[in-house]
Design an enzyme around this catalytic site. Sequence first.
Site, short mmCIF file in Angstrom:
data_model
loop_
_atom_site.label_atom_id
_atom_site.label_comp_id
_atom_site.label_asym_id
_atom_site.label_seq_id
_atom_site.Cartn_x
_atom_site.Cartn_y
_atom_site.Cartn_z
CG HIS A 62 -28.22 74.88 -44.14
ND1 HIS A 62 -28.02 75.55 -42.95
CD2 HIS A 62 -27.77 75.72 -45.10
CE1 HIS A 62 -27.48 76.73 -43.20
NE2 HIS A 62 -27.32 76.86 -44.49
CE1 TYR A 66 -25.94 65.38 -40.18
CE2 TYR A 66 -23.59 65.01 -39.89
CZ TYR A 66 -24.64 65.85 -40.23
OH TYR A 66 -24.42 67.14 -40.59
N GLY A 121 -35.40 82.35 -34.50
CA GLY A 121 -34.52 81.33 -33.92
C GLY A 121 -33.26 81.07 -34.71
CB VAL A 147 -31.06 69.24 -41.54
CG1 VAL A 147 -30.14 70.20 -42.28
CG2 VAL A 147 -30.47 68.93 -40.15
CG ASP A 148 -35.81 70.14 -37.50
OD1 ASP A 148 -36.66 70.47 -38.35
OD2 ASP A 148 -35.46 70.89 -36.57
N1 LIG Z 1 -32.99 71.65 -35.88
C1 LIG Z 1 -32.04 71.54 -36.82
O1 LIG Z 1 -32.28 71.06 -37.92
C2 LIG Z 1 -30.64 72.05 -36.49
C3 LIG Z 1 -30.16 71.99 -35.19
C4 LIG Z 1 -28.87 72.45 -34.93
C5 LIG Z 1 -28.12 73.00 -35.96
N2 LIG Z 1 -28.63 73.06 -37.22
C6 LIG Z 1 -27.79 73.66 -38.30
O2 LIG Z 1 -26.79 74.44 -37.70
C7 LIG Z 1 -26.68 75.76 -38.21
C8 LIG Z 1 -26.98 76.65 -37.06
O3 LIG Z 1 -27.38 77.97 -37.36
P1 LIG Z 1 -28.74 78.56 -36.78
O4 LIG Z 1 -28.66 80.04 -36.86
O5 LIG Z 1 -29.87 77.83 -37.40
O6 LIG Z 1 -28.75 78.10 -35.25
P2 LIG Z 1 -27.78 78.47 -34.03
O7 LIG Z 1 -27.65 77.23 -33.22
O8 LIG Z 1 -26.55 79.16 -34.47
O9 LIG Z 1 -28.63 79.54 -33.21
C9 LIG Z 1 -29.85 79.23 -32.61
C10 LIG Z 1 -30.56 80.55 -32.31
O10 LIG Z 1 -31.83 80.25 -31.78
C11 LIG Z 1 -32.07 81.07 -30.65
N3 LIG Z 1 -33.03 80.34 -29.83
C12 LIG Z 1 -32.81 79.30 -28.98
N4 LIG Z 1 -33.96 78.86 -28.46
C13 LIG Z 1 -34.95 79.62 -29.00
C14 LIG Z 1 -36.37 79.63 -28.88
N5 LIG Z 1 -37.02 78.76 -28.09
N6 LIG Z 1 -37.08 80.54 -29.60
C15 LIG Z 1 -36.44 81.44 -30.40
N7 LIG Z 1 -35.09 81.48 -30.55
C16 LIG Z 1 -34.37 80.57 -29.88
C17 LIG Z 1 -30.70 81.29 -30.03
O11 LIG Z 1 -30.68 82.47 -29.25
C18 LIG Z 1 -29.83 81.41 -31.28
O12 LIG Z 1 -29.80 82.75 -31.76
C19 LIG Z 1 -27.64 75.80 -39.35
O13 LIG Z 1 -26.92 75.64 -40.51
C20 LIG Z 1 -28.56 74.58 -39.19
O14 LIG Z 1 -28.71 73.89 -40.41
C21 LIG Z 1 -29.88 72.59 -37.50
#
Ligand SMILES: NC(=O)c1ccc[n+]([C@@H]2O[C@H](COP(=O)([O-])OP(=O)(O)OC[C@H]3O[C@@H](n4cnc5c(N)ncnc54)[C@H](O)[C@@H]3O)[C@@H](O)[C@H]2O)c1
Length: 247
Positions: free
Chosen positions: A122, A70, A189, A106-107
């Site tokens: 989340h 984390y 996404g 969560v960002d």
């Molecule tokens: N940024 C964050 O806060 C973060 C990052 C990683 C994981 N998570 C957590 O992990 C879990 C993951 O599930 P999820 O479905 O959010 O993510 P995931 O990682 O399972 O899937 C990401 C999706 O985004 C798509 N993608 C990638 N780049 C893209 C772009 N530039 N434009 C559009 N689509 C794009 C991929 O094809 C994929 O379908 C969630 O519970 C989330 O809370 C959060």
Amino acid sequence: MLMKMENILSVAYAISNADYMIAVTGAGISKESNVPTFRGEDGLWRNYDAMDLATPDAFRRNPALVWEWYTWRQRLIAECEPNPAHFTLASWEKRGLLKALITQNVDGLHIRAGSTNVYEVHGDIWALKCTSCKYKGSLSSPAIGIPTCPLCSNNLRPDVVWFGESLDRAALSKVYNELEHADVCLVIGTSALVQPAATFPLIVKQRGGQLIEINVEPTPLSSIVDFHISGKAGKILPTLDSILDQQ
Ligand SMILES: NC(=O)c1ccc[n+]([C@@H]2O[C@H](COP(=O)([O-])OP(=O)(O)OC[C@H]3O[C@@H](n4cnc5c(N)ncnc54)[C@H](O)[C@@H]3O)[C@@H](O)[C@H]2O)c1
């Protein structure tokens, strides 16, 4: 960018004619801000699978390892900025086009971009809660070691929803209320694999609403959405915005 012009014009039309448009976003919308997704080639952290670290069991087994992960993510997110996809959604809210934004992220980047009606289902990577008492707090910079509770001295953990945990009931009921009002839902996404968030768009669809998916890959939702636009959120959303401006 793979975009059929007729598709994108139909999507712009659906957006401008929506009575109550909402968005459901996932890790992919933050990819162009350099926040790694869990799945896919960037999903690796050292030799661990991120999905094995985001669990209550992982924290019980090895809180130092989970906190190390984390802290790494907090440092990374602290360096990231919202991208044009986050900013476009924030501007659509200000213009009254987007009524609510439900994110699995969560960002905090949606809020930093200026969105206000945001449901972070989340949690928030900077929020803390005690593993033993009711204490809740937040960090203003990345954690150092394992933070401990100022009230009872037990370990604090990130106040995020881990795999195998339930979402906050009160927050969820507000989210369902938004889903029931929506006649158009942007799904941006997300791999649509994590429950219950994966079912949110289905609720809109079952009530007769339209689904517009923006993703670089097909997902389990792609076969039932009204429009799938294949491409990066940070390119597609500003393109849609410029079409809306010309209407
Ligand atoms: N940024 C964050 O806060 C973060 C990052 C990683 C994981 N998570 C957590 O992990 C879990 C993951 O599930 P999820 O479905 O959010 O993510 P995931 O990682 O399972 O899937 C990401 C999706 O985004 C798509 N993608 C990638 N780049 C893209 C772009 N530039 N434009 C559009 N689509 C794009 C991929 O094809 C994929 O379908 C969630 O519970 C989330 O809370 C959060």
